[in-house]
Design a protein around this motif. Structure first.
Motif, PDB file in Angstrom:
ATOM      1  N   PRO A 153       0.809  -1.224   0.000  1.00 20.77           N
ATOM      2  CA  PRO A 153       0.000   0.000   0.000  1.00 20.77           C
ATOM      3  C   PRO A 153       0.846   1.279   0.000  1.00 20.77           C
ATOM      4  O   PRO A 153       1.900   1.333   0.638  1.00 20.77           O
ATOM      5  CB  PRO A 153      -0.797  -0.107   1.297  1.00 20.77           C
ATOM      6  CG  PRO A 153      -0.743  -1.540   1.695  1.00 20.77           C
ATOM      7  CD  PRO A 153       0.552  -2.074   1.157  1.00 20.77           C
ATOM      8  N   SER A 154       0.365   2.275  -0.728  1.00 23.81           N
ATOM      9  CA  SER A 154       1.041   3.565  -0.815  1.00 23.81           C
ATOM     10  C   SER A 154       0.079   4.600  -1.380  1.00 23.81           C
ATOM     11  O   SER A 154      -0.748   4.276  -2.233  1.00 23.81           O
ATOM     12  CB  SER A 154       2.259   3.471  -1.730  1.00 23.81           C
ATOM     13  OG  SER A 154       2.785   4.752  -2.008  1.00 23.81           O
ATOM     14  N   PRO A 155       0.235   5.848  -0.948  1.00 23.50           N
ATOM     15  CA  PRO A 155      -0.572   6.908  -1.563  1.00 23.50           C
ATOM     16  C   PRO A 155      -0.157   7.176  -3.011  1.00 23.50           C
ATOM     17  O   PRO A 155      -0.857   7.866  -3.732  1.00 23.50           O
ATOM     18  CB  PRO A 155      -0.298   8.121  -0.676  1.00 23.50           C
ATOM     19  CG  PRO A 155       1.009   7.850  -0.015  1.00 23.50           C
ATOM     20  CD  PRO A 155       1.092   6.354   0.129  1.00 23.50           C
ATOM     21  N   CYS A 156       0.963   6.603  -3.450  1.00 21.03           N
ATOM     22  CA  CYS A 156       1.478   6.834  -4.806  1.00 21.03           C
ATOM     23  C   CYS A 156       0.796   5.989  -5.871  1.00 21.03           C
ATOM     24  O   CYS A 156       0.875   6.302  -7.052  1.00 21.03           O
ATOM     25  CB  CYS A 156       2.973   6.517  -4.855  1.00 21.03           C
ATOM     26  SG  CYS A 156       3.959   7.480  -3.713  1.00 21.03           S
ATOM     27  N   MET A 157       0.157   4.911  -5.461  1.00 19.29           N
ATOM     28  CA  MET A 157      -0.401   3.964  -6.423  1.00 19.29           C
ATOM     29  C   MET A 157      -1.514   4.600  -7.254  1.00 19.29           C
ATOM     30  O   MET A 157      -2.434   5.185  -6.713  1.00 19.29           O
ATOM     31  CB  MET A 157      -0.948   2.741  -5.686  1.00 19.29           C
ATOM     32  CG  MET A 157       0.127   1.949  -4.976  1.00 19.29           C
ATOM     33  SD  MET A 157      -0.498   0.655  -3.886  1.00 19.29           S
ATOM     34  CE  MET A 157      -1.440  -0.329  -5.007  1.00 19.29           C
ATOM     35  N   VAL A 158      -1.387   4.478  -8.580  1.00 19.33           N
ATOM     36  CA  VAL A 158      -2.438   4.984  -9.464  1.00 19.33           C
ATOM     37  C   VAL A 158      -3.123   3.859 -10.230  1.00 19.33           C
ATOM     38  O   VAL A 158      -4.225   4.032 -10.713  1.00 19.33           O
ATOM     39  CB  VAL A 158      -1.917   6.064 -10.445  1.00 19.33           C
ATOM     40  CG1 VAL A 158      -1.504   7.315  -9.695  1.00 19.33           C
ATOM     41  CG2 VAL A 158      -0.783   5.548 -11.305  1.00 19.33           C
ATOM     42  N   ALA A 159      -2.454   2.698 -10.344  1.00 21.13           N
ATOM     43  CA  ALA A 159      -3.052   1.544 -11.036  1.00 21.13           C
ATOM     44  C   ALA A 159      -2.268   0.290 -10.684  1.00 21.13           C
ATOM     45  O   ALA A 159      -1.085   0.354 -10.368  1.00 21.13           O
ATOM     46  CB  ALA A 159      -3.044   1.751 -12.546  1.00 21.13           C
ATOM     47  N   THR A 160      -2.955  -0.832 -10.761  1.00 22.52           N
ATOM     48  CA  THR A 160      -2.304  -2.130 -10.586  1.00 22.52           C
ATOM     49  C   THR A 160      -2.509  -2.913 -11.864  1.00 22.52           C
ATOM     50  O   THR A 160      -3.639  -3.045 -12.343  1.00 22.52           O
ATOM     51  CB  THR A 160      -2.896  -2.890  -9.383  1.00 22.52           C
ATOM     52  OG1 THR A 160      -2.736  -2.083  -8.216  1.00 22.52           O
ATOM     53  CG2 THR A 160      -2.194  -4.211  -9.169  1.00 22.52           C
TER      54      THR A 160
END
Length: 187
Positions: free
Chosen positions: A36-43
């Motif tokens: 988890p991270s606030p940076c994630m925009v897509a998986t």
């Protein structure tokens, strides 16, 4: 401190633009998939796409200062407290490296513990205090910030061998070239 933050922001912007131009999407990481991270925009399948986000914690390395009774230079604090981001591959002169970044609040706690361990080792060996900022392909080499001079150096932990890369972190960051898929992006 602001100049270091600005230099990091400028490099991160160049890095993200190079990823976008080379792949058509934001920077990707397989190593950070599922973390988890606030940076994630897509998986995507086995990787996560990310974009830098503003640092949301107090902008301080107080845990390190308290643990070791050491005064840290403002530039190293700025380097680790400007943004959340994934590690970024880059080239400095002819050496490829991975610029270390803070991925999340949890990662920030782990980073400080690792920096404390590194500084304790340096103290035991009666060596100049340094704080690592990047890794290289060679396990015995790291890129570090010298807390006495502000220089960026290549060092071998446990050894006195060191090479000066740049007189400060701003010069170092401005001379980094993003590496995407093993290819340096000039620009």
């Amino acid at each position: 401190m602001q100049r270091a933050a600005d230099a990091l922001f400028e490099f991160t912007t160049r890095y993200c633009a190079a990823w976008q131009q080379h792949t058509g999407h934001a920077p990707a990481s397989q190593a950070l998939a599922g973390v988890p991270s606030p940076c994630m925009v897509a998986t995507q399948r086995d990787e996560v796409w990310w974009l830098p986000q503003p640092f949301s914690l107090p902008a301080t390395l107080e845990a390190i200062k308290r643990a070791l009774d050491i005064q840290l230079q403002a530039d190293i604090t700025a380097f680790y407290t400007t943004q959340f981001a994934g590690d970024m591959t880059a080239r400095f002169v002819q050496r490829e490296l991975s610029l270390l970044q803070v991925w999340s609040e949890e990662d920030f706690l782990r980073l400080q513990e690792n920096l404390i361990g590194h500084l304790v080792m340096k103290r035991r060996l009666k060596q100049t205090p340094t704080l690592f900022i990047a890794t290289t392909d060679l396990e015995q080499e790291i890129v570090s910030f010298c807390n006495l001079t502000g220089e960026i150096i290549l060092e071998q932990p446990g050894s006195k061998k060191r090479e000066t890369f740049a007189e400060n972190i701003q010069i170092f960051l401005r001379n980094l070239q993003p590496v995407i898929g093993g290819v340096a992006e000039i620009g």
